[in-house]
Design a protein around this motif. Sequence first.
Motif, mmCIF file in Angstrom:
data_model
loop_
_atom_site.group_PDB
_atom_site.id
_atom_site.type_symbol
_atom_site.label_atom_id
_atom_site.label_comp_id
_atom_site.label_asym_id
_atom_site.label_seq_id
_atom_site.Cartn_x
_atom_site.Cartn_y
_atom_site.Cartn_z
ATOM 1 N N GLY A 1 0.792 -1.228 0.000
ATOM 2 C CA GLY A 1 0.000 0.000 0.000
ATOM 3 C C GLY A 1 0.825 1.279 0.000
ATOM 4 O O GLY A 1 0.281 2.369 0.071
ATOM 5 N N MET A 2 2.156 1.155 -0.113
ATOM 6 C CA MET A 2 3.036 2.325 -0.102
ATOM 7 C C MET A 2 2.875 3.123 -1.387
ATOM 8 O O MET A 2 2.795 2.554 -2.469
ATOM 9 C CB MET A 2 4.491 1.843 0.030
ATOM 10 N N ASN A 3 2.813 4.430 -1.250
ATOM 11 C CA ASN A 3 2.768 5.326 -2.407
ATOM 12 C C ASN A 3 4.158 5.892 -2.654
ATOM 13 O O ASN A 3 4.860 6.236 -1.711
ATOM 14 C CB ASN A 3 1.781 6.472 -2.165
ATOM 15 N N VAL B 1 9.382 3.520 6.832
ATOM 16 C CA VAL B 1 9.355 3.054 8.220
ATOM 17 C C VAL B 1 7.935 3.142 8.773
ATOM 18 O O VAL B 1 7.437 2.196 9.398
ATOM 19 C CB VAL B 1 10.352 3.849 9.097
ATOM 20 N N GLN B 2 7.261 4.263 8.528
ATOM 21 C CA GLN B 2 5.896 4.433 9.017
ATOM 22 C C GLN B 2 4.964 3.380 8.436
ATOM 23 O O GLN B 2 4.150 2.799 9.149
ATOM 24 C CB GLN B 2 5.362 5.825 8.683
ATOM 25 N N LYS B 3 5.073 3.120 7.132
ATOM 26 C CA LYS B 3 4.208 2.130 6.487
ATOM 27 C C LYS B 3 4.497 0.738 7.031
ATOM 28 O O LYS B 3 3.586 -0.041 7.283
ATOM 29 C CB LYS B 3 4.396 2.170 4.963
ATOM 30 N N ALA B 4 5.770 0.413 7.228
ATOM 31 C CA ALA B 4 6.126 -0.893 7.778
ATOM 32 C C ALA B 4 5.521 -1.074 9.167
ATOM 33 O O ALA B 4 4.984 -2.143 9.488
ATOM 34 C CB ALA B 4 7.648 -1.049 7.823
ATOM 35 N N LYS B 5 5.568 -0.031 9.983
ATOM 36 C CA LYS B 5 4.968 -0.104 11.322
ATOM 37 C C LYS B 5 3.456 -0.285 11.227
ATOM 38 O O LYS B 5 2.874 -1.079 11.975
ATOM 39 C CB LYS B 5 5.314 1.148 12.128
ATOM 40 N N GLN B 6 2.809 0.435 10.301
ATOM 41 C CA GLN B 6 1.358 0.298 10.114
ATOM 42 C C GLN B 6 1.005 -1.127 9.686
ATOM 43 O O GLN B 6 -0.064 -1.631 10.042
ATOM 44 C CB GLN B 6 0.854 1.274 9.044
ATOM 45 N N ASN B 7 1.889 -1.757 8.928
ATOM 46 C CA ASN B 7 1.650 -3.116 8.439
ATOM 47 C C ASN B 7 2.171 -4.180 9.402
ATOM 48 O O ASN B 7 2.259 -5.355 9.038
ATOM 49 C CB ASN B 7 2.287 -3.292 7.055
ATOM 50 N N ASN B 8 2.517 -3.753 10.613
ATOM 51 C CA ASN B 8 2.985 -4.668 11.671
ATOM 52 C C ASN B 8 4.206 -5.491 11.266
ATOM 53 O O ASN B 8 4.288 -6.684 11.558
ATOM 54 C CB ASN B 8 1.845 -5.592 12.118
ATOM 55 N N ALA B 9 5.137 -4.843 10.607
ATOM 56 C CA ALA B 9 6.382 -5.512 10.221
ATOM 57 C C ALA B 9 7.204 -5.819 11.468
ATOM 58 O O ALA B 9 7.076 -5.153 12.502
ATOM 59 C CB ALA B 9 7.181 -4.617 9.279
ATOM 60 N N ILE C 1 12.014 -3.358 10.137
ATOM 61 C CA ILE C 1 12.027 -1.909 10.362
ATOM 62 C C ILE C 1 13.467 -1.405 10.509
ATOM 63 O O ILE C 1 13.838 -0.388 9.913
ATOM 64 C CB ILE C 1 11.171 -1.539 11.589
ATOM 65 N N GLN C 2 14.279 -2.125 11.252
ATOM 66 C CA GLN C 2 15.677 -1.716 11.425
ATOM 67 C C GLN C 2 16.436 -1.764 10.102
ATOM 68 O O GLN C 2 17.266 -0.898 9.834
ATOM 69 C CB GLN C 2 16.367 -2.608 12.463
ATOM 70 N N THR C 3 16.145 -2.760 9.278
ATOM 71 C CA THR C 3 16.805 -2.848 7.976
ATOM 72 C C THR C 3 16.412 -1.663 7.102
ATOM 73 O O THR C 3 17.261 -1.069 6.434
ATOM 74 C CB THR C 3 16.466 -4.181 7.276
ATOM 75 N N ILE C 4 15.137 -1.291 7.107
ATOM 76 C CA ILE C 4 14.690 -0.121 6.341
ATOM 77 C C ILE C 4 15.425 1.124 6.822
ATOM 78 O O ILE C 4 15.882 1.936 6.023
ATOM 79 C CB ILE C 4 13.162 0.059 6.453
ATOM 80 N N GLU C 5 15.556 1.279 8.136
ATOM 81 C CA GLU C 5 16.236 2.452 8.695
ATOM 82 C C GLU C 5 17.696 2.528 8.262
ATOM 83 O O GLU C 5 18.277 3.612 8.207
ATOM 84 C CB GLU C 5 16.136 2.437 10.218
ATOM 85 N N LYS C 6 18.294 1.405 7.926
ATOM 86 C CA LYS C 6 19.706 1.356 7.521
ATOM 87 C C LYS C 6 19.908 1.415 6.012
ATOM 88 O O LYS C 6 21.039 1.333 5.539
ATOM 89 C CB LYS C 6 20.350 0.077 8.070
#
Length: 56
Positions: free
Chosen positions: A6-8, A17-25, A30-35
Motif C-alpha cells: 500500500g506504499m505510495n 518506516v511508518q508504512k512498515a509499522k502500520q503493516n505490523n512488520a 524496520i531496522q533494515t529499512i532504517e539502515k
Amino acid sequence: MKALKGMNYPASKQDLVQKAKQNNASQDVIQTIEKLPQDQFNSPTDVQKAWGQGRK
C-alpha cells in the motif's frame, strides 16, 4: 514486500518506516529499512535494490 504493502511512491525512508509499522512488520524489517543506503525512493524497485545492498 509485505511490510510496504500500500506504499505510495515517491517515498522517503521515514515514509517506508511508518508504512512498515502500520503493516505490523517485524522489528528486524524496520531496522533494515532504517539502515537503507538512500533516503528517497521512486518505486518498489528502488527499495528492492537498496534492500539488497543494505543486507550485505
